[in-house]
Every structure is written in C-alpha cells, then in structure tokens.
Scaffold this motif. Structure first.
Motif, mmCIF file in Angstrom:
data_model
loop_
_atom_site.group_PDB
_atom_site.id
_atom_site.type_symbol
_atom_site.label_atom_id
_atom_site.label_comp_id
_atom_site.label_asym_id
_atom_site.label_seq_id
_atom_site.Cartn_x
_atom_site.Cartn_y
_atom_site.Cartn_z
ATOM 1 N N GLU A 290 62.660 -14.894 57.316
ATOM 2 C CA GLU A 290 62.078 -14.804 59.204
ATOM 3 C C GLU A 290 61.761 -12.902 59.599
ATOM 4 O O GLU A 290 60.896 -12.686 59.729
ATOM 5 N N TYR A 291 63.484 -12.668 59.418
ATOM 6 C CA TYR A 291 62.481 -11.540 60.402
ATOM 7 C C TYR A 291 62.207 -10.539 59.844
ATOM 8 O O TYR A 291 61.460 -9.354 60.618
ATOM 9 N N VAL A 292 62.251 -10.290 58.005
ATOM 10 C CA VAL A 292 61.417 -8.874 57.407
ATOM 11 C C VAL A 292 59.607 -9.293 57.432
ATOM 12 O O VAL A 292 58.875 -8.576 58.487
ATOM 13 N N PRO A 293 59.748 -10.722 57.327
ATOM 14 C CA PRO A 293 58.242 -11.039 57.603
ATOM 15 C C PRO A 293 57.233 -10.232 59.278
ATOM 16 O O PRO A 293 56.791 -10.718 58.675
ATOM 17 N N ALA A 294 58.472 -11.072 60.057
ATOM 18 C CA ALA A 294 57.934 -10.993 60.916
ATOM 19 C C ALA A 294 58.108 -9.114 62.055
ATOM 20 O O ALA A 294 57.231 -8.742 62.578
ATOM 21 N N LEU A 295 58.920 -8.340 61.709
ATOM 22 C CA LEU A 295 58.636 -7.070 61.819
ATOM 23 C C LEU A 295 57.022 -6.014 60.663
ATOM 24 O O LEU A 295 56.878 -5.853 61.261
ATOM 25 N N PHE A 296 57.683 -6.833 60.054
ATOM 26 C CA PHE A 296 56.350 -6.678 59.451
ATOM 27 C C PHE A 296 54.839 -6.894 60.125
ATOM 28 O O PHE A 296 53.356 -6.404 60.230
ATOM 29 N N MET A 297 54.340 -7.725 61.176
ATOM 30 C CA MET A 297 53.737 -7.577 62.254
ATOM 31 C C MET A 297 53.145 -6.004 62.946
ATOM 32 O O MET A 297 52.387 -6.181 63.566
ATOM 33 N N GLY A 298 55.351 -5.587 63.258
ATOM 34 C CA GLY A 298 54.151 -4.645 64.331
ATOM 35 C C GLY A 298 53.895 -5.255 65.712
ATOM 36 O O GLY A 298 54.537 -6.892 66.252
ATOM 37 N N ARG A 299 52.745 -4.296 66.548
ATOM 38 C CA ARG A 299 52.208 -5.043 67.418
ATOM 39 C C ARG A 299 51.697 -5.936 67.522
ATOM 40 O O ARG A 299 51.334 -6.686 68.563
ATOM 41 N N LYS A 300 51.150 -6.967 67.084
ATOM 42 C CA LYS A 300 50.321 -7.847 66.746
ATOM 43 C C LYS A 300 51.098 -9.402 67.050
ATOM 44 O O LYS A 300 50.847 -10.244 66.942
ATOM 45 N N MET A 301 52.573 -8.985 66.877
ATOM 46 C CA MET A 301 53.783 -10.004 66.986
ATOM 47 C C MET A 301 53.371 -10.542 68.925
ATOM 48 O O MET A 301 53.631 -9.926 69.310
ATOM 49 N N ASP A 302 53.181 -12.021 69.206
ATOM 50 C CA ASP A 302 53.443 -11.850 70.305
ATOM 51 C C ASP A 302 54.483 -12.192 71.088
ATOM 52 O O ASP A 302 55.476 -11.684 70.127
#
Length: 244
Positions: A33-45
């Motif tokens: 969860e954590y690393v894949p989410a950080l990979f989204m950068g500013r695209k994370m809502d």
C-alpha cells in the motif's frame, strides 16, 4: 515501527503482538500500500492521502496530522522528536530505545543523538583505559571516536546516491565460495534493517547462490555488541556461521 512498539505507543491490537510478527504486518503494508501510493505523487486524491496517513500513523505511533504535515514522508529527525514529545524526549538514531532531552544540533551527525552520546562515553572510556593501563601507551594527542570533519568530506554529485547492488551481485556471482552475512538491529535508525532488506532484494543473484546469503536479526541498535543478550547471540550465531 519497531521504536514505537518498544516505547508502547501503539494501539493495543499492535502492541500485544510479538515484535517479529508486528514488523511482518508493517512490511506488508509498506510493500502493498504505502510505496505504491507514494509512487502516484500528486495524482493521489485527498481521500487516499487521508486513508494512508491514518494507517501509517497507526503503525508508527504518531498522529495522522503529523503524517499529513510531512506529506506522508516521515523524516527520521522529525520522527525522533515527535514520538515522545509529550514526555519532552527524543529518540536516539543509533538506537531508538535510548532517549534523552531534545538538544541543539543534528541527529544525523550525532551532535544531538542521545544514543551516540551514551555509546561514545562507554566505548571511549573503555578504550582509553585499555590503551593506557594494559598497553602502557600514552600520548597528548586527542582521540576522536568520530571525526565529523572527515565525515563531511564524503560527497556525491547531485542526484546520485550510494548503490551497492551491482557490486554485491558481481562479487557473489563470480565467487561461488563468497558468503554474505547481513546483521540487522531492529532499533537501528542509522542503517535500518528494512533498508538492508531492500538492497539485497534488488541483488538478483542466481538461485544457486541464494544459500550464500543470510540475514540475522537482533533486538538491538546499530552496535549489536553493546547489549549483552544481543552480544551473546551474535557470538553464538558467528560461531555457527563460520563453521558452515
């Protein structure tokens, strides 16, 4: 996460777990969860940010607001001063179990690291006693257990970081007799055990070399030998490893 568990800053569900089991749960969260989410950068809502911050806060014993204010990326120095701030204490970098009052200086270079101060006193006094009383050596030159002047001269070009995966791969691939033993202290913030795991997870050695690589974990800080139980286990583990 290990530091928070040691200092009793987790919810009961996590605090009641054995450390090894708890860290397995944290690893699963980081990797899935954590690393894949950080990979989204500013695209994370915003909803995803809020959800992730809540989970991360729960795993490391701090508030969700602190995690969000850090943009989901927790700096070690900030965490060291945050976990026990209600007690006006900070964690050590070399050993997160050791605490002390917050002082001026940097935890990174050791000037404000309570675990560095305690280990320097113990090691320096023992060394100087052995040097003068046992070896009969005397000098008026000062002994520096750690030279920040030397440390600060280490530098890399901008945007470059130390990467040893290819070096390790080449050495282990070319020498079938080379064995690598990685020792990890759970409470070591200077060279975290998970960072070591990440490095060797990216050393793509052949399956017939896998048995030449071994990890061993200790409930210790950076210097495993500083604590008697860990020191005794290290000696026993070393005797077994060298006989393989």
């Amino acid at each position: 996460a290990a530091d928070a568990w040691y200092h009793g800053k987790l919810d009961k569900e996590y605090q009641d777990m054995e450390l090894d089991d708890y860290l397995e749960k944290v690893r699963a969260f980081v990797e899935s969860e954590y690393v894949p989410a950080l990979f989204m950068g500013r695209k994370m809502d915003k909803d995803k940010q809020d959800e992730l911050a809540g989970k991360l806060a729960g795993y490391i014993g701090v508030s969700k607001a602190f995690v969000l204010s850090s943009n989901l990326r927790i700096d070690l120095s900030d965490f060291a001063q945050e976990l026990l701030k209600d007690e006006k204490l900070m964690l050590g970098r070399l050993d997160g179990r050791i605490t002390g009052p917050v002082t001026a200086g940097s935890i990174e270079d050791g000037t404000s690291d309570p675990s560095s101060s305690s280990s320097d006193i113990a090691l320096l006094n023992s060394y100087q006693d052995y040097l003068t009383k046992e070896l009969g050596f005397e000098t008026d030159r000062p002994f520096e257990p750690l030279s920040l002047d030397v440390n600060m001269k280490w530098s890399l070009p901008d945007g470059v970081y130390v990467s040893q995966e290819e070096v390790i791969y080449n050495c282990m691939s070319r020498n079938p007799f080379l064995k690598v033993w990685v020792l990890c202290g759970y409470y070591d913030g200077a060279t975290p055990f998970y960072a070591a795991e990440w490095v060797y997870d990216h050393v793509f050695i052949n399956e017939n070399r896998e048995e030449n690589l071994q990890f061993t974990y200790y409930p210790s800080g950076h210097m495993i030998y500083m604590e008697k139980d860990s020191f005794d286990k290290l000696r026993k583990d070393a005797e077994e490893w060298y006989l393989k």
